[in-house]
Design a protein around this motif. Structure first.
Motif, short mmCIF file in Angstrom:
data_model
loop_
_atom_site.label_atom_id
_atom_site.label_comp_id
_atom_site.label_asym_id
_atom_site.label_seq_id
_atom_site.Cartn_x
_atom_site.Cartn_y
_atom_site.Cartn_z
N LEU A 95 0.79 -1.26 -0.07
CA LEU A 95 0.13 -0.19 -0.08
C LEU A 95 1.00 1.23 -0.01
CD1 LEU A 95 -2.71 -1.21 2.71
CD2 LEU A 95 -3.03 -0.94 0.32
N SER A 99 3.61 1.50 -4.87
CA SER A 99 3.11 0.25 -5.37
C SER A 99 2.50 -0.26 -6.64
CB SER A 99 1.87 -0.09 -4.26
OG SER A 99 1.18 -1.20 -4.85
N VAL A 102 -1.51 -1.22 -5.91
CA VAL A 102 -2.61 -0.55 -5.68
C VAL A 102 -2.14 0.76 -5.94
CG1 VAL A 102 -4.32 0.33 -3.48
CG2 VAL A 102 -3.28 -2.01 -3.68
N MET A 132 -9.87 -2.73 0.06
CA MET A 132 -9.26 -1.87 -0.11
C MET A 132 -9.48 -0.38 0.42
SD MET A 132 -6.36 -2.83 -1.65
CE MET A 132 -5.95 -4.57 -2.09
N ALA A 135 -8.23 -0.16 3.99
CA ALA A 135 -6.89 -0.12 3.93
C ALA A 135 -6.02 1.20 3.43
CB ALA A 135 -6.42 -1.30 3.16
N VAL A 136 -6.46 1.69 2.38
CA VAL A 136 -6.16 2.91 1.88
C VAL A 136 -6.25 4.28 2.78
CG1 VAL A 136 -6.42 4.76 0.22
CG2 VAL A 136 -6.14 2.47 -0.36
N GLN A 139 -3.94 4.33 5.61
CA GLN A 139 -2.59 5.03 5.30
C GLN A 139 -2.47 6.36 5.27
OE1 GLN A 139 -0.02 2.56 4.48
NE2 GLN A 139 -1.67 1.08 5.49
N TYR A 167 -3.33 -5.67 8.93
CA TYR A 167 -3.16 -4.75 7.57
C TYR A 167 -3.58 -3.25 7.87
CZ TYR A 167 -7.88 -5.92 5.72
OH TYR A 167 -9.15 -6.24 5.75
#
Length: 305
Positions: A95, A99, A102, A132, A135-136, A139, A167
């Motif tokens: 991530l 990457s 992604v 996703m 998960a993003v 970040q 994650y």
């Protein structure tokens, strides 16, 4: 069912879950994604929700031929199968900013909100691999409460929460009354919240969706209006295999006020955003939810749809 039998049932289901996780992790990310696609393309058409998906597609695309719908259904199961294979391997995704798995477009929108310490209401739908989105988010934002639906089995529920922590998703808010209070408290404290807004909610409000009224959760709209927060839509598209593009969009327009008309207008705006994303990549939405009134599905089944 006695507590003992329920406990035995939970443990048996958890063993099945662990076997699924172990099998797909042993394959690695790419192979698991491919195998999941093959498996669900075979099994998906045999389950009852296949009919639900077809009816939804007929409503959304009334001009589509039966052959076109068959192809779309096959592609939907391909995508969902990939999600099934990828979920045990989410920790394997890169991530980072460079990457090749992604791609993230619009990350600066989240980063700027985070820099300002300004809470936002983030909304998305069940597209591509929707894991996703969360998960993003983690970040690029220090604190965001992300809703999820509890698994009925508490042993599996704990496994899912722990897996998501692996994650980066450390803060999850359950859906329901308690979860709503937690989300409002988060917004008051300056944290953002993330919600899926594309499923039917029986105690929601009726808002236009593909030309028909559909009961839709009003929570994201209510929170954005009540706390004067940006309403930021997100989406994820599968580019190829286990590679994705996540897009964070500019905040949606919001009307003044917090009355019923303002809430309906905002929910309608969110539904329109979801519609547009479905039209862009129809095979990547999870069509199996009963978004419309029940008689539609019964009627279509009786007619042999």
């Amino acid at each position: 069912m006695s507590d003992l039998m329920k406990s035995i049932g939970f443990r048996a289901e958890a063993l099945g879950w662990d076997a699924y996780q172990g099998l797909f992790r042993s394959m690695g990310l790419e192979r698991a994604s491919d195998y999941g696609a093959k498996l669900l393309r075979t099994l998906g058409p045999k389950v009852s929700v296949h009919h639900v998906a077809r009816v939804n597609m007929q409503i959304a695309f009334p001009e589509a031929s039966e052959r076109e719908l068959d192809g779309l259904l096959d592609a939907m199961w391909d995508n969902f199968g990939r999600v099934v294979g990828e979920f045990p391997n989410m920790h394997r995704f890169d991530l980072g900013p460079n990457s090749d798995q992604v791609e993230v477009v619009g990350a600066e929108i989240l980063a700027e909100l985070d820099r300002q310490g300004r809470p936002a209401v983030l909304v998305g739908g069940h597209f591509a691999n929707w894991e996703m989105l969360a998960a993003v988010i983690v970040q690029h934002m220090k604190d965001c409460r992300i809703t999820y639906r509890h698994a009925n089995n508490p042993l599996i529920d704990k496994r899912i929460i722990d897996q998501r922590k692996a994650y980066g998703i450390n803060i999850l808010a359950p859906k329901g009354g308690h979860g709503a209070k937690e989300l409002m408290q988060a917004l008051k404290a300056g944290a953002s919240v993330g919600l899926m807004n594309d499923q039917k909610m029986n105690d929601g409000i009726a808002a236009p969706f593909f030309g028909r009224d559909a009961m839709t959760a009003a929570g994201p709209a209510r929170m954005a209006l009540r706390y004067d927060c940006p309403l930021v839509p997100m989406n994820v598209v599968r580019k190829d295999g286990a590679r994705f593009k996540v897009t964070i969009y500019e905040p949606l327009p919001k009307p003044a006020g917090q009355d019923a008309a303002a809430i309906l207008e905002t929910v309608t705006t969110i539904n329109r955003f979801i519609e547009d994303r479905i039209r862009e990549a129809p095979s990547q939405w999870f069509w199996v939810h009963r978004r419309f009134e029940k008689p539609l599905y019964k009627m279509a089944k009786a007619e042999g749809a």
